[in-house]
Design a protein around this motif. Sequence first.
Motif, PDB file in Angstrom:
ATOM      1  N   ARG A  51       1.327   0.216  -0.522  1.00 38.51           N
ATOM      2  CA  ARG A  51       2.312   0.487  -1.588  1.00 38.51           C
ATOM      3  C   ARG A  51       1.718   0.193  -2.970  1.00 38.51           C
ATOM      4  O   ARG A  51       1.846   0.987  -3.892  1.00 38.51           O
ATOM      5  N   VAL A  52       1.052  -0.964  -3.095  1.00 39.48           N
ATOM      6  CA  VAL A  52       0.479  -1.349  -4.389  1.00 39.48           C
ATOM      7  C   VAL A  52      -0.669  -0.412  -4.777  1.00 39.48           C
ATOM      8  O   VAL A  52      -0.778   0.015  -5.929  1.00 39.48           O
ATOM      9  N   LEU A  53      -1.522  -0.077  -3.821  1.00 42.74           N
ATOM     10  CA  LEU A  53      -2.643   0.815  -4.121  1.00 42.74           C
ATOM     11  C   LEU A  53      -2.168   2.227  -4.446  1.00 42.74           C
ATOM     12  O   LEU A  53      -2.705   2.885  -5.339  1.00 42.74           O
ATOM     13  N   TYR A  54      -1.180   2.716  -3.705  1.00 37.31           N
ATOM     14  CA  TYR A  54      -0.657   4.053  -3.942  1.00 37.31           C
ATOM     15  C   TYR A  54       0.040   4.144  -5.300  1.00 37.31           C
ATOM     16  O   TYR A  54      -0.147   5.104  -6.043  1.00 37.31           O
ATOM     17  N   THR A 135       8.202  -4.662  -5.907  1.00 38.08           N
ATOM     18  CA  THR A 135       7.527  -3.408  -6.257  1.00 38.08           C
ATOM     19  C   THR A 135       8.501  -2.247  -6.393  1.00 38.08           C
ATOM     20  O   THR A 135       8.098  -1.158  -6.807  1.00 38.08           O
ATOM     21  N   LEU A 136       9.740  -2.457  -6.071  1.00 41.79           N
ATOM     22  CA  LEU A 136      10.745  -1.401  -6.225  1.00 41.79           C
ATOM     23  C   LEU A 136      11.331  -1.370  -7.631  1.00 41.79           C
ATOM     24  O   LEU A 136      12.069  -0.444  -7.967  1.00 41.79           O
ATOM     25  N   PHE A 137      10.998  -2.366  -8.455  1.00 44.15           N
ATOM     26  CA  PHE A 137      11.547  -2.458  -9.804  1.00 44.15           C
ATOM     27  C   PHE A 137      10.415  -2.453 -10.826  1.00 44.15           C
ATOM     28  O   PHE A 137       9.496  -3.257 -10.757  1.00 44.15           O
ATOM     29  N   ARG A 138      10.516  -1.563 -11.795  1.00 47.38           N
ATOM     30  CA  ARG A 138       9.479  -1.413 -12.830  1.00 47.38           C
ATOM     31  C   ARG A 138       9.367  -2.640 -13.736  1.00 47.38           C
ATOM     32  O   ARG A 138       8.333  -2.855 -14.356  1.00 47.38           O
ATOM     33  N   VAL A 139      10.400  -3.455 -13.805  1.00 47.83           N
ATOM     34  CA  VAL A 139      10.372  -4.618 -14.682  1.00 47.83           C
ATOM     35  C   VAL A 139       9.265  -5.597 -14.264  1.00 47.83           C
ATOM     36  O   VAL A 139       8.723  -6.326 -15.087  1.00 47.83           O
TER      37      VAL A 139
END
Length: 190
Positions: A51-54, A135-139
């Motif tokens: 998820r983080v790499l993508y 990781t679901l929140f841009r903040v």
Amino acid sequence: MNTDPPEEANAFWAQKSALEQRYQIILDRVTPHTKERWAFTGVVLIIYFIRVLYAQGWYIVTYALGIYLLNLFLAFLQPKIDPSLEMEMGTDASDEGPTLPMRSDEEFKPFVRRLPEFKFWHSATRSIVIAFVCTLFRVFDIPVFWPILLVYFCILFTITMKRQIRHMIKYRYIPFNLGKRSYGGKSSFK
């Protein structure tokens, strides 16, 4: 004057209690399955890294997760009763139970961890899930130059593990059952 809480509050606490009981039942069922629990945690960690790499972001969250997991791992490796800390504080824990050997002819038995394996697994898995939710929140996607964080984490990991290995050699203890004799029963990873 009515001092009873409203019915909605009672319903909330009843629902919360029921969820906690279900969660505890699940934890009780997975407790004996050490390899499966850690395999699940490994899969969750791989999914998090994908998820983080993508997404190419959330490096601060990943760094915080790495520091937290390192902290948990160090607590897992350390004995519950640490003579180096007792010497600094000037206390004697000989009445509290088994201690690490202080002379070359002593052997430490049994090894009692500061952080038991199940609590280590539970905290690690929970922290990975929380990081994934972040990781679901841009903040939480704070822009940073990630190679610096990676180098700093590698240096921090090397220094802390070097210190921990020196401590293990100095006080002659091995936090794993690998290579140890077992008498009678199965050898377990506790």
